[in-house]
Each structure stands twice: as C-alpha cells, then as structure tokens.
Design a protein around this motif. Sequence first.
Motif, mmCIF file in Angstrom:
data_model
loop_
_atom_site.group_PDB
_atom_site.id
_atom_site.type_symbol
_atom_site.label_atom_id
_atom_site.label_comp_id
_atom_site.label_asym_id
_atom_site.label_seq_id
_atom_site.Cartn_x
_atom_site.Cartn_y
_atom_site.Cartn_z
ATOM 1 N N LEU B 84 -18.117 -16.959 -13.188
ATOM 2 C CA LEU B 84 -18.989 -15.786 -13.113
ATOM 3 C C LEU B 84 -18.153 -14.529 -13.344
ATOM 4 O O LEU B 84 -18.471 -13.691 -14.180
ATOM 5 N N VAL B 88 -18.410 -12.307 -16.838
ATOM 6 C CA VAL B 88 -18.809 -10.896 -16.833
ATOM 7 C C VAL B 88 -17.703 -10.043 -17.454
ATOM 8 O O VAL B 88 -17.959 -9.177 -18.300
ATOM 9 N N VAL B 164 -21.604 -18.475 -18.716
ATOM 10 C CA VAL B 164 -21.964 -17.122 -18.310
ATOM 11 C C VAL B 164 -21.700 -16.128 -19.444
ATOM 12 O O VAL B 164 -22.561 -15.328 -19.808
ATOM 13 N N LEU B 168 -24.365 -13.714 -21.556
ATOM 14 C CA LEU B 168 -24.336 -12.258 -21.402
ATOM 15 C C LEU B 168 -24.038 -11.506 -22.694
ATOM 16 O O LEU B 168 -24.544 -10.405 -22.898
ATOM 17 N N ARG B 203 -28.638 -8.364 -14.644
ATOM 18 C CA ARG B 203 -28.661 -9.265 -13.473
ATOM 19 C C ARG B 203 -29.442 -10.554 -13.732
ATOM 20 O O ARG B 203 -29.013 -11.621 -13.342
ATOM 21 N N LEU B 206 -27.584 -12.767 -16.064
ATOM 22 C CA LEU B 206 -26.428 -13.283 -15.341
ATOM 23 C C LEU B 206 -26.829 -14.445 -14.433
ATOM 24 O O LEU B 206 -26.174 -15.489 -14.402
#
Lengths: 357, 288
Positions: B84, B88, B164, B168, B203, B206
Amino acid sequence: MTITVSQVTKRFGSFLALDAVDLHVRSGELLALLGPSGSGKTTLLRILGGLDRADTGSITFFGEEALGLTPRDRQVGFVFQHYSLFRHMTVHDNVAFGLDVRPRKDRLTRAEISEKVTDLLELVQLAPLADRYPAQLSGGQRQRVALARALAIEPKVLLLDEPFGALDAKVRKELRRWLRRLHDEMHITSVFVTHDQEEALELADRVVVMNSGRVEQVGTPGEVYDQPASPFVYDFLGNVNRFECMIRNGEARLSGLSLTVPATAIAPGPAVVFVRPHDVELVPCDGDAGAGLPRARVRHIFSVGPTARVELDIEGHPLEAVMDQDRLRSLNVHSGNWYAVRLTRPRLFGAGTRELP
Amino acid sequence: MLSKAAPRHAERPVLRDPLWVRWSLTALALGFLALFVLLPLLTVFAEALRQGFAPYFEALAEPDALSAIRLTLLVAAIAVPANLAFGVAAAWAITKFEFSGKSFLITLIDLPFSVSPVISGMVYVLLFGLHGWFGPWLRAHDLQVVFAVPGLVLATMFVTFPFVARELIPLMQSQGTEEEEAAASLGAGGWQIFWRVTLPNIRWGLLYGVLLCNARAMGEFGAVSVVSGHIRGQTNTMPLHVEILYNEYNFVAAFAVASLLALLALVTLAAKSVLEWRWGEDVSGRGH
C-alpha cells in the motif's frame, strides 16, 4: 503592491516560452496579458504565481526579490482556468482551505474561519450553496467559488488564468462586469490572462499584448487599439484589412492596386498598410465625391445588429468595410453594386518593424 | 421514428441482431461461466460440507489449520500495508512528477505480472537460501529467511507488488495535478497537499487496489510454495495447507480450508462491485 518583471526567460525544451520579458505592474491596477495561444502569457502568469520557475531574470514584489519565494510566501491568489476546485470538498471547505492549512500559530479559530468564509461566499453571491460540492455547480458558480477561495488568503496580488474562458458568452459578459465592479471596490492588484481582445479591452486598466514570448506593447485599451505599436498588435486587436505596399516619393502604392495612401514619415521601400473595416468609407460612384477614387464591387453583406459588415472586391483583392445600418440604407448597398472607396485612417508599418508570425 | 429512438444501443435498429443470435450468444456466455466458474465454486462448498457441519468446523479448528490461517493473516498483514505504502508512493511519483527513468519504473512495477510466481520464489531461495548469495551471512547472524515467515512475506510482497500502483496510476493520471497546484497556491505544504487533496481523491481506487492486493496475498500459491518448505503448523499458509490435505486424501478438511479462501474471493468481489457501483468514476479513473 507593485510587481517588476525584468529579463525573465523560460524555455520548455527547445521552445522559447518567454524571451527576456520586462513588465511593470502598478499597484491596484487590473492588468490584462493578451495574446494568441503559445504567446507565453500563461507561462508568465504561472511564474508570477510561483507555479513555474523562470530560467533567468528576476521578479520583485514591492521591491523584494520573489523568484525564490514559495507560493505561500508570495501571498498571491491564483484562479485557475478550469477552476481546479477540490472535488471532494464542499464549497465552504474549498474556500476555507487556504485558511485551514496555515501553520497553527497563524491560524484563525474554526469559528473565525467559518465567519470569514460566509462573508466571502456572500461577496460572490453563493452563500446558499455553501454545502454543495463542485460537481453540483454551474461553470459560472464554480468560477466564483475559485475566486472566493483565492481571496480567502487575503492575497496582495490576484492572478487569473483565462478566468472566463470556459464559460458561455452570456455568463462570461455578466461575470466580466461583476469582476470589474469587485476590483473597483477592493483595489487589489490583479493580472489576468486572456486571448479574447474584447475581454481585455473592456475589463483591463492596461493591456499587455504578447506574441511569441515577447511583449509587443503595453498601454491602456485606447492606446493599444488606436496606436498599435506593431503590425502584430494592429492585426490582433480587431478586424483589419492588410495590404502589401511599396513606398516611394512620400506615397505608398498598394501592390496590385491602383490605390495610394500618403506616406510621409516612413522610409522608402516595402511596407504594410492596415485599415480597420470601420475606416473604409464607401462613396457613390456617380457623384463628384467619388471622382478619382478606386472602385470596388459589393460581394456580400452580413447585416445583424446595429452594424453591417460589407465584403467588397477591389481590383481582385478582398476588402472589408463596417458601417451602421442607417449608412447602409442611405447608400442603398446591395450585392453587385459598385462604390468608390476611401481609406480614411490607413496605418503604415515599414519593413524595419517586426514582422507578423 | 427519430423521436422514439432512445440513445441506447440495444434500441438502435442498426445494432439490433436477430433474436436467435442474441439468445445463443447469451446462452453460450452463461453456460461457459456456469461450467468453469460457478460449478467449481459450488463443488468447493459441496465437498467441504459433504459430511455435514461438524466435520467441517472440526477441520477448521484443527491446530495445523488454525496455524495456517494465522500465518496467512500475518503474511497479508505485513505484505499488504507494505505494498500500500509503496504503491501510493510509486503512483504519486509517476503521475505528479517528471523524472528520468520513469518508464523504467513503470516496467519494473509490471514485472511480477509477467514473471511466473514459481520463478519469483526461486529468486528468493537463490538469494537468501543456505547456498544463496546472502545465505552464509544470514546463517552467521542466525537469521532465517527462506523456509520461514520472512521468506513468505518477501515472496508475497513480490507477487502482489503491482496491484495498488497499477490501480492508482491511471486514476491519478486522469485527475492531473491541477488540484495540487491550487492547494500549493493557497499555501499548503507537501504533506498537507497529500493528506488533504491527493489522498481523498484516490481513496476509493486505493481501497479497491488494496482489496485486490489482499485477495492475491492470501491466495498466492506458487511463489510461497517454493520458499515455504511446507513445515506443518509452522510455514504452511492456507493454500499450501489445502494442497497437503488434498494429497493426503483428506478431502473434507482440504475443501473446508479451501472454502475459506473461496469466501474471501466472494467477499472481495462483492466489495469490488459495491465500490464500482457506488463510486464508479472515482475507482476507474474515468471521472472528470
């Protein structure tokens, strides 16, 4: 708050966006950066706002060097072309953002922030919509939220990037007048970017005409319109008839035409002559007034509103004239009619002046 | 005719196929799904409950099974937050900044998708195993990576690395940097911009990426199998435990543990559907 820009240059790869630009923004004025796309006006605005860096040159805010300062320290309010509202925040929270992110010691209390936001939303006439999200607003409303958000941090300078570019014509006009009134009340030094000459001439105290990364002319709307400093400015501001010509013996002979205009203060050689459509006078052929003048034939008439636009053919070249409806009627202008033509205020630019792109 | 034509494709005469075409295509698709997806899924539950609920729960409560469940949860609890954070950071760097080596980083993120999981497991054995590059050093310091929890976590992290970030990057690319610039012009610092502007905007995407990452982390077999060593009650994750039970002809227990993994998949799918239905634009990056 005065801003001085000196010798600012910016490149994007091999593209020269700004070429040694000098500019002085006076305290409290509303200044327009006007130019076609690619002229560097938005780049200059972003450098003023600290969103882009200049390669060389300096910018001072009230005498203080500003190029090294962050956007926060410059105290500028920036209004983005596409508003850039925070989509997950309400209108209230959008406007409060700049106050919320201040360091704790400078931050107002929650109640004070809320009160200030309410005042600002009243100023932009959006108080009832405080709990809406940006997606629920019209373009004009979003633009006003963006303005309130920028004003919330009490900026010393307000920078607006194409503030009305994404709005339809009617809303654009309304918002333009409203912004002018707001500026007259608040007297905050403001710079806005536009490619719309009408917008720049109507709204701004002074207009900076930009072309290919350079400043072509700075002046009041009247000055840049009536005394354009270069062929580019003449061409860019309003419609214009353009003819190549050759200057000899104090007279400019238009290429391919049996038409001359006086040319006393300009060196002999090739030149360009510009005439605004409303400076093209049509005279009946049969009277004495038309004697000795070249003839043109009417090709087409666009007659909507108080003025009419007449497209003429003068010895194989197109020529555009604009007149009011009364004049159109009294001259009895119809397609195919012939008229004598007089150019009342031709403007000559010699070969030495900067060429058109 | 024009006034009646709604802008739906099915109602446009040009796009209307004969009835038998539509029916046979639908039947084919549904039949395929039933045979290859639904039937196996039902089999898992049917086999698990063949002898009733008592043996089912007994199989789950068995110490080795419990240990496998605990280990799977532990591995996921380390690997998912790690990916995560990495996902990000990578998506942020790739979409909000210009730097050299960017396309190389994107390729690198995709690597675990294109490499066989078994190979990825082998790599860790070669690196950290007894005869691997770091093997002697690790042994000298009494650290065990391969055939222990660290190895399982490493292998799982490698395999779930792209989920992830891959989720994103398109989302953040479509959102651009305008809101971040606005926040900066209003005086926000880097962290404030991230927490108050960037993170709220991504969010749901994610969460979706984390769900997928978690499902894969818990269900991973190949890479984990290589580095595990299959020590019952110690280094067996749920998928490995299922395999062992099955090879021992303990079908009820095997399917009982398998049913937990199947349930996890169903919950993930349901959560994914809810997210897509509720925040479809935010999740997929098609909005604005």
